[in-house]
Enzyme design. Structure first.
Site, PDB file in Angstrom:
ATOM      1  CB  CYS A   1      -0.925   0.396   1.550  1.00 28.43           C
ATOM      2  SG  CYS A   1      -2.146  -1.368   1.122  1.00 28.43           S
TER       3      CYS A   1
ATOM      4  CG  LEU B   1      -1.656  -4.364  -3.527  1.00 27.23           C
ATOM      5  CD1 LEU B   1      -2.801  -4.589  -5.354  1.00 27.23           C
ATOM      6  CD2 LEU B   1      -0.640  -4.746  -4.406  1.00 27.23           C
TER       7      LEU B   1
END
Length: 646
Positions: free
Chosen positions: A2, A50
């Site tokens: 992320c 993500l």
């Protein structure tokens, strides 16, 4: 994997412009989902996700505790967090989802900053406690995940990447010119400083605590310095094998497909073999090669893939990949001159077509003495028994002779310490190069850079038992590993929205390695000796016997296939001359075909080209354009857009 950004106004001051959404947009490649944002009275946290573990809404960030008084964001993964989650549930905490990141918010409630001692993995994180108005930032022990910050005297701003940080108008864009020289010397800028004055990287294993008195940093972890008790070779090899097995096992936990980067070296082959042993054959493996080359890395990767019966895929790069440099330079944020960014980007792009997570062998060289420079250090130290005064005389005479390599080059370094010789071997531009290629004002800014660690290194005389040589591995683990290797891996994989996990940098393996005597890492000229012993039942002899190669980009061959043209267009442009960093005559002489020299010159031309492209990307453009590369809008990987998460 992320990305996140945020700020905390810890003292009264001028009102700050809220640019959180713009910052998150600049991090969209790190996590393509709709951004998550939390705003409080004095603090703001934003996150791009993500999804890897718990891909449902329950895993979205920022994450809050039950009453909303503690807020966290995490980039990365906490391994083996299940036991912590069970303990916290038993203590009465309620979890909204199954994300590993959620353990942080409840662990903070229980033990505060001591939470960092319980968490292992790869991560950068931020915790804000609204009750005490305390902000905690932290980075994992080896520096796998990045975190940048800036303090203007009343407000701290932080982000996963520099480009996002710079979108905040409170962050100044004043180039630290000595950092430019450092980047040219070593190929990267060592933490904690960055290319921008006043902006810092959080160090590996470091935490930052900010309250009303302002930010302060401290190390929460450091590798052990004591050596383990003498033990048999077999016992040490067996223990290492067990640690590797468990490190791989914890990194196979994911709710998305997983593969392995396979280079054909012992590190990635070891990881792939353990993955295959735990998951069975047909695991996806990915390799990169160079157009026109069929031997070397790619051949050994195929051999290992056949040995394990993996689903193997390959990609071959050529000089056409140089067209990607403007995009890769943007992704790297700072001047960075390791040409292996090219294969790293392409193999990540190849893997992302099929998987979301890969395991890699990164870190094996630093942990177990894999680089050939360590063997060179041993050879060069063979003359250290000669009195220093005599060595100085010989070195001085050798430096007066025309430039040369081999024995003459070693004689020039005879009066240097072990680490100084190591750094000279690792340097891209040496002092004599800097003087001719930089303008006098820029050359005058040269500082020691990573050489600041020299004072911590034992003298050569202390190295008869190998401890002085072990200091080289410790040095590389503190500088080259996080600021070159892991930076490259993070940025190139994240440009493709791919998560890379590194089992050989598991905390327990790092601490085991730190306690090993050097003789178990390099023995009788064999590098990574203990790793070879621990995995000899898993790997073919051709892999076990293979020395360190590294992925060599044939930049010298690419000079006449695009690199020289790109360099001339970039470096002989008036903008470069007006910048006042490079000496136009020195650059023109380097680019002249008649003055071509084999060896490092192609790499040096590549570096200078990347430097000027970086300046055009981050110095010349207005702040509001920094969220995209110089060559246009960044398009997410087709696999990401096809999945409908963008």
């Amino acid at each position: 994997m992320c990305g996140f950004a945020g700020s905390f106004a810890y003292a009264d001051g001028p009102a700050a412009l809220d640019v959180l959404e713009s910052q998150l947009h600049a991090l969209r490649h790190r996590g393509p989902e709709t951004p998550g944002v939390w705003r409080g009275e004095r603090a703001r946290l934003g996150h791009q996700r993500l999804p890897i573990i718990d891909t449902t809404e329950g895993g979205r960030q920022p994450i809050q505790n039950e009453d909303g008084t503690v807020v966290v964001v995490v980039n990365g993964e906490f391994y083996g967090s299940g036991a912590i989650r069970d303990r916290l549930r038993h203590r009465g905490h309620t979890f909204r989802g199954a994300s590993d990141s959620e353990v942080l918010v409840h662990l903070w409630e229980e033990v505060g900053m001591a939470a960092l001692q319980e968490l292992t993995g790869m991560f950068a994180l931020a915790v804000f406690d609204t009750r005490t108005r305390v902000l905690l930032l932290a980075r994992d022990r080896m520096g796998k995940k990045p975190l940048y910050w800036y303090d203007d005297g009343h407000r701290i701003v932080f982000a996963s990447e520099l480009k996002a940080l710079l979108l905040d108008p409170a962050v100044p864009r004043n180039v630290e010119e000595s950092a430019v020289v450092e980047a040219l010397t070593f190929g990267y800028i060592a933490s904690p400083r960055t290319i921008w004055k006043g902006v810092q990287k959080l160090l590996p294993g470091q935490r930052l605590l900010c309250d009303s008195s302002g930010p302060r940093t401290e190390q929460y972890w450091a590798a052990p310095t004591e050596r383990m008790e003498p033990r048999s070779d077999d016992d040490a090899a067996d223990e290492l094998r067990g640690l590797i097995d468990d490190a791989v096992r914890t990194r196979l936990v994911a709710d998305v497909p997983i593969g392995v980067f396979l280079s054909g070296g012992i590190d990635s082959s070891c990881v792939a073999a353990v993955v295959a042993a735990q998951c069975g054959p047909s695991i996806p493996t990915f390799s990169i090669g160079v157009e026109g080359e069929t031997e070397g890395d790619i051949a050994h990767a195929r051999l290992m893939a056949d040995h394990l019966h993996t689903e193997h895929r390959e990609y071959f790069i050529g000089p056409s990949s140089l067209s990607l440099l403007p995009r890769l330079v943007w992704g790297l944020d700072e001047p960075f001159f390791d040409p292996s960014i090219l294969p790293s980007y392409h193999v990540a792009r190849l893997a992302r077509e099929q998987v979301t997570v890969v395991l890699s062998g990164d870190g094996g060289d630093e942990m177990f003495g894999g680089y050939d420079t360590y063997r060179k250090a041993l050879r060069h130290a063979s003359g250290d028994w000669v009195p220093l005064a005599l060595r100085r005389q010989v070195a001085s005479a050798a430096r007066a002779l025309p430039l040369g390599q081999g024995a003459l080059g070693r004689l020039r370094q005879l009066d240097r310490g072990i680490l100084e010789r190591h750094l000279a071997n690792m340097s891209l531009f040496r002092p004599e190069d800097i003087g001719s290629l930089l303008t006098p004002d820029m050359a005058a800014t040269a500082t020691s850079g990573p050489l600041g660690l020299l004072a911590e290194t034992p003298s050569p005389q202390a190295g008869r038992n190998g401890e002085a040589f072990a200091a080289l591995l410790d040095y590389d683990a503190k500088t080259y590993l996080p600021d070159d290797v892991l930076t490259k891996v993070d940025r190139m994989s994240m440009l493709n929205t791919l998560e890379v996990r590194t089992p050989l940098l598991d905390q327990r393996i790092v601490e085991f390695s730190a306690r090993l005597p050097f003789s178990m890492k390099v023995r009788q000229g064999v590098t990574k000796w203990i790793l070879r012993e621990s995995t000899k039942q898993l790997l073919p002899d051709a892999i076990l016997r293979r020395g360190k190669r590294g992925f060599g980009i044939p930049l010298h061959r690419w000079m006449d296939h695009g690199l020289r043209t790109l360099a001339r267009q970039t470096l002989l442009d008036g903008r470069c001359a007006r910048r006042g960093w490079l000496n136009p005559k020195g650059v023109a002489a380097m680019l002249d075909r008649d003055s071509w020299q084999p060896g490092r010159q192609a790499h040096q031309i590549f570096a200078l080209t990347c430097l000027e492209l970086w300046a055009r990307t981050y110095v010349d453009r207005p702040r509001e354009e920094l969220h995209s590369p110089l060559d246009g809008v960044l398009e997410l990987h087709p696999a990401v857009t096809a999945a409908g998460v963008a």
